[in-house]
Design a protein around this motif. Structure first.
Motif, mmCIF file in Angstrom:
data_model
loop_
_atom_site.group_PDB
_atom_site.id
_atom_site.type_symbol
_atom_site.label_atom_id
_atom_site.label_comp_id
_atom_site.label_asym_id
_atom_site.label_seq_id
_atom_site.Cartn_x
_atom_site.Cartn_y
_atom_site.Cartn_z
ATOM 1 N N ALA A 73 0.832 -1.212 0.000
ATOM 2 C CA ALA A 73 0.000 0.000 0.000
ATOM 3 C C ALA A 73 0.862 1.256 0.000
ATOM 4 O O ALA A 73 0.553 2.223 -0.710
ATOM 5 N N PHE A 120 0.349 3.810 -2.983
ATOM 6 C CA PHE A 120 -0.122 5.157 -2.658
ATOM 7 C C PHE A 120 0.902 6.197 -3.112
ATOM 8 O O PHE A 120 0.541 7.290 -3.550
ATOM 9 N N THR A 152 -5.326 4.674 -6.156
ATOM 10 C CA THR A 152 -5.020 3.333 -5.644
ATOM 11 C C THR A 152 -6.288 2.703 -5.093
ATOM 12 O O THR A 152 -6.958 3.284 -4.241
ATOM 13 N N SER A 153 -6.581 1.518 -5.572
ATOM 14 C CA SER A 153 -7.772 0.814 -5.090
ATOM 15 C C SER A 153 -7.373 -0.324 -4.156
ATOM 16 O O SER A 153 -6.235 -0.813 -4.194
ATOM 17 N N ILE A 154 -8.317 -0.739 -3.340
ATOM 18 C CA ILE A 154 -8.116 -1.898 -2.469
ATOM 19 C C ILE A 154 -7.792 -3.123 -3.322
ATOM 20 O O ILE A 154 -6.911 -3.908 -2.993
ATOM 21 N N LYS A 186 -9.260 -9.077 -1.665
ATOM 22 C CA LYS A 186 -9.682 -7.754 -1.224
ATOM 23 C C LYS A 186 -10.371 -7.857 0.142
ATOM 24 O O LYS A 186 -10.192 -7.001 1.011
ATOM 25 N N LEU A 232 -9.626 -5.885 3.744
ATOM 26 C CA LEU A 232 -10.668 -5.178 4.493
ATOM 27 C C LEU A 232 -10.841 -5.771 5.890
ATOM 28 O O LEU A 232 -11.138 -5.042 6.841
ATOM 29 N N SER A 291 -11.140 -0.343 5.817
ATOM 30 C CA SER A 291 -11.416 0.523 4.661
ATOM 31 C C SER A 291 -10.103 1.034 4.089
ATOM 32 O O SER A 291 -9.053 0.959 4.738
ATOM 33 N N LYS A 292 -10.190 1.587 2.901
ATOM 34 C CA LYS A 292 -8.992 2.173 2.280
ATOM 35 C C LYS A 292 -8.503 3.358 3.104
ATOM 36 O O LYS A 292 -7.294 3.555 3.269
ATOM 37 N N GLU A 293 -9.428 4.135 3.641
ATOM 38 C CA GLU A 293 -9.059 5.298 4.455
ATOM 39 C C GLU A 293 -8.266 4.878 5.687
ATOM 40 O O GLU A 293 -7.266 5.510 6.043
ATOM 41 N N LEU A 326 -6.556 2.056 6.060
ATOM 42 C CA LEU A 326 -5.270 1.541 5.598
ATOM 43 C C LEU A 326 -4.308 2.698 5.322
ATOM 44 O O LEU A 326 -3.143 2.674 5.732
ATOM 45 N N TYR A 327 -4.804 3.719 4.649
ATOM 46 C CA TYR A 327 -3.984 4.889 4.338
ATOM 47 C C TYR A 327 -3.511 5.568 5.626
ATOM 48 O O TYR A 327 -2.357 5.968 5.740
#
Length: 199
Positions: A15, A19, A27-29, A40, A44, A49-51, A53-54
């Motif tokens: 990631a 990113f 960038t997608s999951i 995926k 999760l 969520s992606k948020e 993870l970021y």
């Protein structure tokens, strides 16, 4: 390291790179999961969520920078201009070998316009606040306020990060030999820049 912790670390590593290369919105999951032998849904399961993870990626970079800051403080007794200079040089050396993290931090500044208004946690704030404190200790007469110190800290970090992410362009534009010369002389120039900024 447990299997779950190892899986999380693999997701974070991929990631971070994606990113940095593509930004948060690019960038997608699914793209992250596709680079690993996981689904995926597994990603999760670990992050939600992606948020989130970021956020974990930014937290990891912030924690690493804070570790370097503490090490620099310990090495210099945390006082005077040498503490700020040593800290910034340590950051430069750390990020020199991990330019994807520098690229990600710069992308965050460019990409977060819409997310900034709803951000609940600013992972890099403690890092910047620590640098502000070091700058004010280094030269109380130069930096009467936090804002004055932050201006200088931001300029120094900006110069450092801009140089680090420019390698592909500069080496192609001017050739590998000139870039090697630039790279070999940059740290000394950075020290001069820090010294001049402190006053």
């Amino acid at each position: 390291m447990s299997e779950a912790a190892d899986t999380r670390q693999q997701f974070l590593s991929v990631a971070t790179r994606l990113f940095a290369e593509r930004g948060f919105y690019g960038t997608s999951i699914a793209a992250i999961a596709d680079e690993l032998p996981y689904t995926k849904q597994a990603l999760l399961h670990h992050f939600g969520s992606k948020e989130k993870l970021y956020g974990e990626v930014l937290k990891g970079i912030s924690d690493q920078l804070m570790t370097e800051l503490e090490a620099a403080r310990d090495a210099t007794s945390g006082e005077g201009s040498s503490a700020l200079e040593d800290t910034l040089i340590r950051f430069y050396r750390l990020l020199e070998g991990q330019t994807h993290k520098t690229q990600l931090l710069m992308r965050e500044l460019l990409d977060n316009k819409h997310r900034a208004t709803s951000a609940n946690v600013w992972y890099l704030r403690p890092f910047l606040e620590s640098l502000i404190a070091l700058a004010k200790q280094a030269s109380p007469s130069t930096f009467a306020s936090d804002a004055q110190a932050l201006i200088t800290v931001y300029q120094l970090l900006g110069a450092m990060n801009y140089f680090l992410v420019s390698e592909p362009t500069l080496s192609q534009m001017f050739g590998e030999e000139m870039y090697r010369e630039l790279r070999s002389g940059y740290e000394e120039k950075l020290r001069v820049l820090i010294s001049q900024a402190i006053g």
